[in-house]
Design an enzyme around this catalytic site. Structure first.
Site, PDB file in Angstrom:
ATOM      1  N   ARG A  40       0.822  -1.222   0.000  1.00 48.99           N
ATOM      2  CA  ARG A  40       0.000   0.000   0.000  1.00 48.99           C
ATOM      3  C   ARG A  40       0.852   1.267   0.000  1.00 48.99           C
ATOM      4  O   ARG A  40       0.451   2.269  -0.583  1.00 48.99           O
ATOM      5  CB  ARG A  40      -0.942  -0.014   1.201  1.00 48.99           C
ATOM      6  N   LYS A 201     -18.778 -19.145   0.784  1.00 44.60           N
ATOM      7  CA  LYS A 201     -20.222 -19.063   1.016  1.00 44.60           C
ATOM      8  C   LYS A 201     -20.976 -18.190   0.026  1.00 44.60           C
ATOM      9  O   LYS A 201     -20.511 -17.121  -0.347  1.00 44.60           O
ATOM     10  CB  LYS A 201     -20.458 -18.497   2.413  1.00 44.60           C
ATOM     11  N   GLY A 358      -9.736 -10.349  -1.128  1.00 46.32           N
ATOM     12  CA  GLY A 358      -8.713 -10.902  -0.227  1.00 46.32           C
ATOM     13  C   GLY A 358      -8.092 -12.231  -0.642  1.00 46.32           C
ATOM     14  O   GLY A 358      -6.926 -12.285  -1.035  1.00 46.32           O
ATOM     15  N   GLY A 381     -12.738  -5.060   0.461  1.00 51.11           N
ATOM     16  CA  GLY A 381     -14.141  -4.631   0.579  1.00 51.11           C
ATOM     17  C   GLY A 381     -14.604  -3.716  -0.541  1.00 51.11           C
ATOM     18  O   GLY A 381     -15.697  -3.884  -1.068  1.00 51.11           O
TER      19      GLY A 381
HETATM   20  P1  AMP Z   1     -14.154 -16.361   0.419  1.00 44.81           P
HETATM   21  O1  AMP Z   1     -13.490 -15.614   1.557  1.00 44.81           O
HETATM   22  O2  AMP Z   1     -15.637 -16.404   0.511  1.00 44.81           O
HETATM   23  O3  AMP Z   1     -13.637 -15.950  -0.926  1.00 44.81           O
HETATM   24  O4  AMP Z   1     -13.744 -17.887   0.639  1.00 44.81           O
HETATM   25  C1  AMP Z   1     -12.438 -18.342   0.529  1.00 44.81           C
HETATM   26  C2  AMP Z   1     -12.324 -19.635   1.276  1.00 44.81           C
HETATM   27  O5  AMP Z   1     -13.192 -20.595   0.723  1.00 44.81           O
HETATM   28  C3  AMP Z   1     -10.932 -20.234   1.206  1.00 44.81           C
HETATM   29  O6  AMP Z   1     -10.385 -20.244   2.495  1.00 44.81           O
HETATM   30  C4  AMP Z   1     -11.168 -21.643   0.685  1.00 44.81           C
HETATM   31  O7  AMP Z   1     -10.407 -22.619   1.366  1.00 44.81           O
HETATM   32  C5  AMP Z   1     -12.635 -21.863   0.974  1.00 44.81           C
HETATM   33  N1  AMP Z   1     -13.215 -22.887   0.096  1.00 44.81           N
HETATM   34  C6  AMP Z   1     -13.228 -22.888  -1.230  1.00 44.81           C
HETATM   35  N2  AMP Z   1     -13.812 -24.011  -1.700  1.00 44.81           N
HETATM   36  C7  AMP Z   1     -14.175 -24.741  -0.623  1.00 44.81           C
HETATM   37  C8  AMP Z   1     -14.839 -26.000  -0.453  1.00 44.81           C
HETATM   38  N3  AMP Z   1     -15.232 -26.730  -1.504  1.00 44.81           N
HETATM   39  N4  AMP Z   1     -15.067 -26.418   0.799  1.00 44.81           N
HETATM   40  C9  AMP Z   1     -14.663 -25.674   1.868  1.00 44.81           C
HETATM   41  N5  AMP Z   1     -14.043 -24.497   1.768  1.00 44.81           N
HETATM   42  C10 AMP Z   1     -13.801 -24.022   0.538  1.00 44.81           C
END
Ligand code: AMP
Length: 401
Positions: A40, A201, A358, A381
């Site tokens: 940054r 999620k 991130g 964000g």
């Molecule tokens: P996000 O912060 O929502 O972008 O999620 C990223 C996280 O999702 C990472 O830490 C990945 O390890 C996790 N992730 C991705 N695919 C899977 C999966 N099939 N099962 C569990 N965790 C997952």
């Protein structure tokens, strides 16, 4: 959206001796009192160097940490001034207040070309409340306002939005570069556009998915969130991460995609395991062959090949989120392979590939593909809110009127 750029302004106007307030994002990660990642600081260098070279008095504004409106010595920006001076090879002053006599007298002592940092803006509660009085007082310190902190532009705070109401306002070089690339990826992209959205999620990305289906030609959903979409199709995903309460929402998103002519791509094969640990026994199968005691942890080779085929036709890729649990080997394969393909096509000039958010940055670094992408946003964000189609107050304040 057209916005004012400081680079153009200094090209056509003499700014020597002008007091220019520059909002940067110096909220850098620290470990044991040392800056652990100075990305940054480096991002702000082009604007600071340009203004200093043109003889302006550059007055830097930033937040640091979450002091919640109180003076918190451990969150002072003073150490950052020293780190910045080292990077610039030039003295950087520091004023121990954002406003008032301390700030004024430090600014009065500045020579043309000098650089100074004012203390952490969040030491004042008015910063996060976008208090108009505070904005007026800070604005009174300068002649011109520049925002070079895209990563803070989703917040309407005094130093990101309020000050802009009182001064001629411009995007800094980093901000302009970021906005130009984001616009290239989703504002006025060359079609077909492929969005790749992964991660854990659906719940954290509903707005993002709803916006993307109206804008892109293909939406590839991967990672844990793909499980929720598969479950909405009636697939039993066993012990996989899955948000059962969002099956209706997943179906709504699919219907919206159909209506908008956006094709949703879900995994056609998956890599499963009974354990979520490094290098466990795995099994590749069709999603609906997942056993009751298995978890889907990555996309399989056919899915990777299908995605690569779409990338071959695409002219623009916009990517957020990993396609599997990439931190745990071997569940990084789909993310790594897809990142390499996208990177190679971007490097060959066949398409524009923009990524951000991130975990995406660390996933693409892990794949060794980051430098091949057209642009990678480290904004977190703000990048996600932009992908959600939201208007960012810090960007709106720079609009050409
Ligand atoms: P996000 O912060 O929502 O972008 O999620 C990223 C996280 O999702 C990472 O830490 C990945 O390890 C996790 N992730 C991705 N695919 C899977 C999966 N099939 N099962 C569990 N965790 C997952």
């Amino acid at each position: 959206m057209a916005y004012n750029k400081i680079e153009e302004y200094v090209g056509n106007n003499d700014v020597s001796g002008k007091k220019i307030l520059v909002r940067v994002d110096f909220n850098v990660p620290m470990q044991n009192g040392q800056i652990s990642d100075d990305t940054r600081l480096r991002a702000a260098l082009p604007t600071i160097e340009l203004l200093s070279k043109k003889g302006a008095k550059t007055i830097l504004l930033s937040h640091f940490g979450r002091p919640k409106g109180k003076v918190e010595p451990s969150m002072s920006l003073e150490p950052i001034a020293h780190a910045l001076a080292k990077l610039l090879g030039k003295n950087v002053g520091f004023a121990a207040d954002l406003k008032g006599e301390i700030a004024k007298s430090a600014i009065d002592k500045m020579q043309n070309g000098d650089i100074i940092i004012l203390e952490n803006s969040r030491f004042y509660a008015g910063e996060e409340k976008n208090d108009a009085e505070l904005a007026k007082e800070v604005a009174a310190l300068g002649d011109i306002y520049v925002n070079d902190a895209f990563s803070a532009a989703h917040r309407a705070h005094v130093t990101t939005e309020g000050v802009a109401q009182f001064l001629p306002s411009f995007a800094g070089l980093s901000m302009a570069r970021e906005l130009d690339h984001l616009n290239q990826a989703l504002g006025t992209p060359i079609r077909p556009v492929l969005a790749i959205v992964g991660g854990a999620k659906v719940s954290s990305k509903i707005d993002l998915l709803e916006n993307l289906v109206t804008k892109v030609d293909y939406l590839a959903i991967g990672g844990g969130m793909a499980n929720t979409f598969l479950a909405a199709d009636g697939v039993d995903v066993g012990k996989s991460l899955c948000e059962k309460d969002l099956l209706d929402k997943a179906n709504e998103i699919k219907a919206a995609a159909d209506k908008a002519g956006c094709k949703i791509l879900l995994p056609v094969d998956v890599v499963n395991s009974k354990e979520f640990a490094p290098n466990p026994p795995t099994r590749t199968c069709k999603p609906n062959e997942t056993a009751a005691d298995e978890m889907i942890l990555d996309a399989g080779p056919q899915t990777i090949a299908n995605l690569a085929a779409i990338m071959e036709q695409a002219k623009t890729i916009i990517w957020n989120g990993p396609l599997g649990a990439f931190e745990t080997p071997p569940f990084d394969i789909a993310t790594v392979e897809a990142a390499k393909t996208a990177g190679a096509l971007a490097k060959a000039g066949r398409l524009v590939a923009v990524a951000g958010g991130g975990d995406t940055v660390s996933a693409l670094n892990h794949a060794g593909a980051s430098s091949d992408f057209t642009f990678i946003s480290t904004a977190g964000g703000a990048f996600l809110e932009w992908m959600e189609g939201k208007e960012l107050p810090g960007v709106k304040a720079l609009e050409a009127k």
